[in-house]
Design a protein around this motif. Structure first.
Motif, PDB file in Angstrom:
ATOM      1  N   ALA A   1      20.579  -0.532  27.793  1.00  0.00           N
ATOM      2  CA  ALA A   1      19.537  -0.912  28.747  1.00  0.00           C
ATOM      3  C   ALA A   1      19.439   0.182  29.802  1.00  0.00           C
ATOM      4  O   ALA A   1      20.454   0.568  30.386  1.00  0.00           O
ATOM      5  CB  ALA A   1      19.873  -2.248  29.399  1.00  0.00           C
ATOM      6  N   THR A   2      18.231   0.669  30.038  1.00  0.00           N
ATOM      7  CA  THR A   2      18.051   1.745  31.010  1.00  0.00           C
ATOM      8  C   THR A   2      16.732   1.555  31.749  1.00  0.00           C
ATOM      9  O   THR A   2      15.845   0.816  31.286  1.00  0.00           O
ATOM     10  CB  THR A   2      18.091   3.118  30.307  1.00  0.00           C
ATOM     11  OG1 THR A   2      18.206   4.148  31.270  1.00  0.00           O
ATOM     12  CG2 THR A   2      16.848   3.347  29.449  1.00  0.00           C
ATOM     13  N   MET A   3      16.606   2.189  32.887  1.00  0.00           N
ATOM     14  CA  MET A   3      15.409   2.023  33.708  1.00  0.00           C
ATOM     15  C   MET A   3      14.193   2.653  33.032  1.00  0.00           C
ATOM     16  O   MET A   3      14.306   3.685  32.366  1.00  0.00           O
ATOM     17  CB  MET A   3      15.635   2.627  35.094  1.00  0.00           C
ATOM     18  CG  MET A   3      16.718   1.917  35.897  1.00  0.00           C
ATOM     19  SD  MET A   3      17.089   2.714  37.486  1.00  0.00           S
ATOM     20  CE  MET A   3      15.593   2.341  38.420  1.00  0.00           C
ATOM     21  N   SER A   4      13.045   2.048  33.247  1.00  0.00           N
ATOM     22  CA  SER A   4      11.812   2.550  32.638  1.00  0.00           C
ATOM     23  C   SER A   4      10.968   3.349  33.620  1.00  0.00           C
ATOM     24  O   SER A   4       9.922   3.894  33.255  1.00  0.00           O
ATOM     25  CB  SER A   4      10.981   1.376  32.102  1.00  0.00           C
ATOM     26  OG  SER A   4      10.686   0.463  33.154  1.00  0.00           O
ATOM     27  N   GLY A   5      11.403   3.436  34.860  1.00  0.00           N
ATOM     28  CA  GLY A   5      10.667   4.197  35.858  1.00  0.00           C
ATOM     29  C   GLY A   5      11.405   4.191  37.180  1.00  0.00           C
ATOM     30  O   GLY A   5      12.372   3.453  37.374  1.00  0.00           O
ATOM     31  N   ASP A   6      10.961   5.037  38.074  1.00  0.00           N
ATOM     32  CA  ASP A   6      11.554   5.152  39.414  1.00  0.00           C
ATOM     33  C   ASP A   6      13.033   5.514  39.386  1.00  0.00           C
ATOM     34  O   ASP A   6      13.784   5.162  40.298  1.00  0.00           O
ATOM     35  CB  ASP A   6      11.346   3.863  40.221  1.00  0.00           C
ATOM     36  CG  ASP A   6      10.132   3.966  41.139  1.00  0.00           C
ATOM     37  OD1 ASP A   6       9.741   5.111  41.455  1.00  0.00           O
ATOM     38  OD2 ASP A   6       9.586   2.929  41.536  1.00  0.00           O
TER      39      ASP A   6
ATOM     40  N   SER B   1      14.809   5.049  43.116  1.00  0.00           N
ATOM     41  CA  SER B   1      14.441   3.946  43.994  1.00  0.00           C
ATOM     42  C   SER B   1      15.510   2.856  43.922  1.00  0.00           C
ATOM     43  O   SER B   1      15.790   2.319  42.848  1.00  0.00           O
ATOM     44  CB  SER B   1      13.091   3.363  43.586  1.00  0.00           C
ATOM     45  OG  SER B   1      12.907   2.078  44.142  1.00  0.00           O
ATOM     46  N   VAL B   2      16.100   2.532  45.062  1.00  0.00           N
ATOM     47  CA  VAL B   2      17.127   1.494  45.088  1.00  0.00           C
ATOM     48  C   VAL B   2      16.523   0.123  44.805  1.00  0.00           C
ATOM     49  O   VAL B   2      17.148  -0.717  44.149  1.00  0.00           O
ATOM     50  CB  VAL B   2      17.875   1.522  46.437  1.00  0.00           C
ATOM     51  CG1 VAL B   2      18.671   0.246  46.647  1.00  0.00           C
ATOM     52  CG2 VAL B   2      18.793   2.724  46.499  1.00  0.00           C
ATOM     53  N   ALA B   3      15.298  -0.111  45.274  1.00  0.00           N
ATOM     54  CA  ALA B   3      14.652  -1.394  44.978  1.00  0.00           C
ATOM     55  C   ALA B   3      14.455  -1.555  43.472  1.00  0.00           C
ATOM     56  O   ALA B   3      14.735  -2.623  42.900  1.00  0.00           O
ATOM     57  CB  ALA B   3      13.315  -1.488  45.710  1.00  0.00           C
ATOM     58  N   ALA B   4      13.994  -0.487  42.812  1.00  0.00           N
ATOM     59  CA  ALA B   4      13.815  -0.536  41.360  1.00  0.00           C
ATOM     60  C   ALA B   4      15.158  -0.679  40.654  1.00  0.00           C
ATOM     61  O   ALA B   4      15.278  -1.406  39.659  1.00  0.00           O
ATOM     62  CB  ALA B   4      13.091   0.718  40.882  1.00  0.00           C
TER      63      ALA B   4
END
Length: 740
Positions: free
Chosen positions: A174-179, A228-231
């Motif tokens: 699982a990995t981030m898709s943006g930001d 982005s910490v929020a993301a």
């Protein structure tokens, strides 16, 4: 130093313990060829002590060997054998400080939140020893890392165990898709030499210089990016919920040692998000107690010692309840309840992900059983490499070490290329606004909108290392006949700059008849895995971080470990750095040594590095005896493998010290039996005979000490006399070596 000098590094943990046993053998053999072997202590303890000479007595003062070695690495005569060292996390650094203080060194405590100028100065000094402090200094050349022929042949004849994959495995990445760092990256190539600085501009336009002007060269690639910490927190919350819903382990994979600024921040957010209810309810109490989630759950729980007993029990119960309500956590130590989130340095992505893939995609759960896992890798830069490997295993089953090919690596790392972890250029945004990289002329080269707490980092890659990287890739492709693949993604800002340079510099070389490709990392992974399954080799040509990942991933699948790789760094100014493979510094091995006087550490990587160090010395100096030593050590290493004299895994069998005896025996026999140099043969014949005649006695002495606790005098700073006694327990072997 003389021109016939080899420098052997003193480092940490298991490699340091092995050095007490192996180095006397190396010095004895080298001396017979007129080669001097010097040492430099670059251990974590030595790095710490070197920062505070003014607080130590003259007897305690420790030279800054790392800085000295960095200067030596820039000279044509450099010949350095570098063993694995601790890339310290803050908990490790604090433990080392406490041990040294207990030994009488007047070191200050580590200031977690420095408030005064003195505390900030102390923190800055300690930061020099944190994370990847050693490698960027010594690696003044690019990397050539591969499995030696003897090692690969042995692995094929004696395959390591591989877990059986199921086609319905739930394991995935699982990995981030943006930001994240990958998607927000910007990159420029510098025209004329000059300077750049890093600034933060707040919402009112006030400018704060975070890093003053630092030099850049013409043709240098400079990058910047932000997460982005929020993301990040939203992503982490989704993964916690997803792991719970799908019944797989939640497993965070980071590089909180090497990436000593950015990754501990990310790790801390993961701890907070996993235990969100606890931090929401008790956050003020935890903060007042000094509980820092960036040091892991273990550090948070330890900080509760300062909280009143009734409140401590309440908070501990809340953590237990949150653990029970959330998804199962992957475990580092199921027996002792040490989870994946306990200590940031316990789970290092480049070792943990390949081990999981080798073990059928499963990790250990709290019951001590293997279970499918969600491998959470927040930044998407190279997460696809691991997902592609998992997909391949789900589709095709486990790899077969008896037939699989190899993926050697040519890695871009010279002159701090890609600034591994970009320690001095990583910042948390102090407020909403803009982070920007500005030239000395005031031109804004790159800028990023940020919110408070967002993670910014920048890095540099000089042009000369890129040219050398391309040259090394072509030479390895020519020498082996294997395809060379540059793992570069045209859709990523930094890689796009490198692709342009690679295409330019390839034109400077004869590439006729060679297969040289440029592929994005995920596609390069698929290409390489397809060839591996056919038994074919493929050279991966990568940047610095991916170099570190690939030189663990493929060797762990091919050989069962990354510690058996030959790692040569041809230094840009003509010297040589010879690394003893990967595999870390093996803290569990030291724990076993102290508990039962048995060291499992395999020094095969040292044997390989020592051999090529002698060979390089012979090329530079014309010392034929040194070349003979290197050639004979290669023969001895092959015999060691074929005869099964590497360290076993259980008490009562041969351990690290026994393997050193046998490398000495086979090395002496190879030198005594060669006919090229009768003088060398005559010199080593008595030693070979004495070692052969005393084999049973020496083995009995080595095995006889096992089973009882061993006192080495210190974990981070062993007592030399005690450690030497533990690691050289055979009086017969010691006496025979002295005759040489």
């Amino acid at each position: 130093m003389t021109e016939s000098t080899i420098i052997y590094t003193i480092t940490d943990e298991a490699p340091a313990m092995a050095t007490y046993s192996l180095l006397p053998i190396v010095k004895a053999f080298a001396g017979a060829a007129g080669v001097e072997v010097e040492t430099r202590d670059i251990s974590l303890a030595a790095r710490v002590l070197a920062q505070f000479p003014e607080r130590l007595t003259p007897e305690q003062q420790t030279p800054d060997a790392l800085t000295e070695l960095g200067e030596i690495a820039l000279t044509p005569g450099a010949n350095i054998i570098k063993l694995p060292n601790i890339s310290a996390s803050i908990p490790q650094l604090k433990a080392a400080i406490a041990e040294l203080q207990g030994l009488g060194y007047d070191l200050p405590d580590f200031p977690d939140d420095p408030e005064t100028d003195d505390e900030r100065a102390i923190r800055a000094k300690y930061s020099v020893a944190l994370g990847s402090a050693v490698n960027p200094v010594l690696r003044q050349g690019n990397s050539d890392r591969r499995a030696p022929k003897a090692v690969k042949e042995y692995a094929r004849k004696n395959p390591h165990s591989m877990g059986a994959w199921s086609s319905d495995s739930k394991t995935h990445v699982a990995t981030m898709s943006g930001d994240d760092f990958a998607s927000n990256e910007q990159s420029v190539t510098i025209g004329d030499a000059g300077t750049v600085r890093i600034e933060h501009v707040d919402a009112d336009g006030a400018v704060t210089v975070l890093k003053p002007d630092f030099p850049v060269l013409a043709g240098e690639v400079v990058d910047s990016t932000v997460m982005s910490v929020a993301a990040l927190r939203s992503f982490l919350a989704d993964q916690v919920a997803g792991a719970k819903a799908s019944g797989v382990l939640f497993s965070l994979h980071m590089k909180a040692t090497m990436m000593k600024v950015s990754d501990p921040i990310i790790f801390g957010h993961a701890v907070e998000v996993f235990y969100a209810d606890v931090f929401e309810k008790y956050g003020d109490v935890l903060e007042a107690a000094g509980a820092n989630p960036r040091n892991g759950l273990g550090g948070v729980l330890s900080a509760l010692d300062s909280v009143p007993a009734d409140q401590r029990a309440e908070i501990e119960a809340a953590f237990d309840a949150a653990s029970a309500a959330g998804p199962d956590l992957a475990m580092v130590d199921s027996d002792n309840g040490i989870t994946n989130l306990h200590v940031p340095s316990d789970v290092i992505i480049d070792a943990s992900m390949p081990a999981m893939i080798r073990d059928s995609g499963k990790m250990w759960n709290k019951d001590g059983e293997r279970q499918d896992a969600k491998a959470v890798i927040p930044d998407s830069s190279y997460a696809g490499v691991y997902q592609a490997t998992i997909d391949d295993c789900i589709a095709n089953g486990a790899f077969d070490p008896t037939t699989m090919g190899s993926v050697p690596n040519v890695g871009l790392m010279a002159q701090k290329a890609e600034e591994y972890g970009s320690h001095d250029k990583t910042f948390e945004a102090p407020s909403a606004g803009t982070m920007r990289v500005v030239s000395g002329d005031g031109d804004v080269l790159m800028s990023h909108s940020v919110d408070a707490g967002d993670i910014f980092r920048a890095c540099q890659t000089k042009d000369e290392p890129i040219r050398d990287w391309v040259r090394l890739a072509v030479s390895r492709a020519r020498a082996t006949g294997s395809p060379a693949v540059f793992w570069l993604d045209a859709g990523r800002a930094h890689d796009a700059q490198l692709i342009e340079k690679v295409n330019t510099y390839l034109a400077d070389h004869d590439t006729d008849g060679l297969q040289i490709e440029i592929m994005a990392p995920t596609e390069a992974t698929k290409f390489s895995l397809e060839r591996i399954r056919r038994g074919d080799d493929t050279i991966s040509v990568t940047g610095n971080v991916l170099r570190d990942y690939n030189t663990d991933l493929f060797p762990i699948l091919e050989l069962g470990t990354s510690a058996k790789m030959l790692s040569v760094v041809p230094l840009l100014n003509g010297g040589g750095l010879f690394e003893t493979g990967a595999g870390g510094s093996a803290p569990k091995h030291v724990q076993q040594l102290v508990k039962e006087n048995y060291l499992r550490w395999d020094s095969l990587g040292e044997f390989l590095a020592i051999a090529v160090s002698f060979e390089h010395l012979a090329e530079v100096t014309g010392n034929e005896a040194a070349k003979m030593l290197g050639d004979a050590l290669d023969v001895a290493t092959g015999q060691l493998l074929e005869n099964g004299k590497s360290p076993a895994r259980r008490l009562g069998q041969i351990d690290n010290r026994g393997s050193h005896f046998y490398i000495a025996l086979y090395w002496a026999q190879a030198l005594a039996s060669q006919s090229e140099n009768p003088d060398v043969a005559a010199r080593f014949a008595p030693l070979a005979a004495a070692l052969t005649d005393n084999e049973d006695t020496i083995n009995a002495e080595l095995l006889g000490v096992q089973g009882q606790p061993a006192d080495i005098g210190g974990y981070y700073q062993p007592d030399d006399v005690k450690a030497d006694a533990v690691m050289r327990p055979s009086a017969t072997l010691n006496r025979v070596l002295d005759t040489l």
